[in-house]
Design an enzyme around this catalytic site. Sequence first.
Site, short mmCIF file in Angstrom:
data_model
loop_
_atom_site.label_atom_id
_atom_site.label_comp_id
_atom_site.label_asym_id
_atom_site.label_seq_id
_atom_site.Cartn_x
_atom_site.Cartn_y
_atom_site.Cartn_z
N LYS A 27 13.74 -98.27 78.46
CA LYS A 27 12.48 -98.29 79.22
C LYS A 27 11.62 -99.48 78.80
CE LYS A 27 9.70 -94.55 79.05
NZ LYS A 27 8.32 -94.88 78.65
N SER A 28 11.49 -99.69 77.51
CA SER A 28 10.64 -100.79 77.03
C SER A 28 11.15 -102.14 77.55
CB SER A 28 10.66 -100.83 75.50
OG SER A 28 10.04 -99.68 74.98
N GLY A 100 1.83 -95.63 79.98
CA GLY A 100 0.95 -96.39 79.10
C GLY A 100 1.49 -97.80 78.88
N SER A 173 1.09 -100.28 67.13
CA SER A 173 1.35 -100.14 68.57
C SER A 173 1.99 -101.39 69.14
CB SER A 173 0.04 -99.85 69.32
OG SER A 173 0.27 -99.99 70.71
N GLN A 175 2.59 -101.69 72.20
CA GLN A 175 1.91 -101.96 73.48
C GLN A 175 0.73 -102.88 73.26
OE1 GLN A 175 1.06 -98.08 75.10
NE2 GLN A 175 3.21 -97.65 75.51
N ASP A 326 8.83 -92.31 69.43
CA ASP A 326 9.09 -91.49 70.62
C ASP A 326 10.08 -90.35 70.36
OD1 ASP A 326 7.34 -92.93 72.17
OD2 ASP A 326 8.85 -94.36 72.82
N ARG A 357 1.47 -84.94 71.40
CA ARG A 357 2.83 -84.43 71.16
C ARG A 357 2.91 -83.50 69.95
NH1 ARG A 357 6.28 -89.80 73.07
NH2 ARG A 357 6.28 -89.16 75.26
N ARG A 402 9.16 -86.40 77.45
CA ARG A 402 9.89 -86.14 76.20
C ARG A 402 9.68 -84.72 75.69
NH1 ARG A 402 11.84 -91.19 75.71
NH2 ARG A 402 10.35 -92.90 75.91
#
Length: 447
Positions: A27-28, A100, A173, A175, A326, A357, A402
Amino acid sequence: MGAHGEPRPLTAEKSTLTGAAEVPGDKSISHRSLILGALSVGRTEVTGLLEGRDVLDTGEAMRAFGATLERLGDGHWTVDGVGVGGFMEPDRVIDCGNSGTGARLIMGAMATTDLTATFTGDESLNGRPMARVTDPLALFGARTHGRRGGRLPMTVVGAADPVPVRYEVPVPSAQVKSAVLLAGLNAPGETVVVEKEPTRDHTERMLSGFGASVEVGEENGRRVITLGGHAELEPRAVAVPRDPSSAAFPVCAALIAEGSEVTAPGVGLNPTRAGLFATLMEMGADLSFENERTEGGEPVADLRARFSESMKGVEVPPERAASMIDEFPILAVVAACAEGRTVMRGVGELRVKESDRIAAMAEGLRACGVNVEDDEDTMTVDGSGPLGVPGGATCRSFLDHRIAMSFLCLGFASRSPVTVDDAGPIATSFPAFESLVTGLGGVLRRG
Ligand code: S3P
């Protein structure tokens, strides 16, 4: 309710899983291939792209900023980019759905171009903190107007005259790091990002691959990434490896479901992503890595996981958290099936993912008869060992793919079935999850 529809309850029953699990593309790397393709001049060809909702939303966003995307076949896409600084002002709101990564990376990519864009997402994304990205983007000269607490919907006014930035990322992070690097592409001079703890490095690797000047060094134990500004990206072919974060589900299901043996071919094993596998080995998992090789610039191997009756609880050190951030929900499930206590430290970031989570796993595991303790930064799970996890509960997925997949995997191993109230979010990252696990012999029932 599912992100794009009615809630879809799904129940997993005790099963044995055998066979090959061909999990989808990372995905990343998929998000980044579309964004970097859009920021290149010319045609980027992507194979193995994850066609989950998150990535498709990023693709739509790239179209809105002026790139041309075409789907040639399964996971096979072309992106005709507009170049760094070449984004058009979108004539619609950019809807990043549940993602995100999509929202934060795209904000970075447009923040140093003289245009305005408004971002929104689903209920989960619109509740997530964006100040971690808008703070450094403001240093480049971008302005943002969001909801209270720095939440989406939010309008970003890109800097007409950006300045380069040196930024020490305050939270671990990838991101945030990536948003700053992508913004730095259209700033003059050098943009520098300092990381106290290394996070996934796909952006650095891919920026280099697309021809940007990226240097990675170390200063006092910190990772320092220096990017040359006013970059010109050259398109390239991207072969996306299979996602270790998706492989984690069939692999862990096989470890806990009696009699199982599953292989997962061609899984990306970038060291910044592989913390789960190290932890499973420490727990005594029967897990092997075969045909280790490099594909598309990333280390890859075929994983083989066999039912592992005598796994033991472990302490996961905080410095490993970023490399498996994750994977804690599915690790919590494995821990519930192992013998003894598993302590996960330094996991506070889990509270601001697609859901909180820690709270989501604690609630569902407790409902299934597992003792869980948690505080701001730590989650502790007491394993049921040979007695087995009782199960027999409905667990809420909180719009989090997830969380949904983790509880379904638990249902394959627990004494009574486990239901998730909404399996809809799974489509964001692993649309074929249901057919893949049923193909391996996993018993799933609607409702
Ligand atoms: C991602 C970074 C991580 C991870 C997410 C994907 C990325 O988020 O949880 O699923 O592709 O950069 P954070 O940067 O918030 O840790």
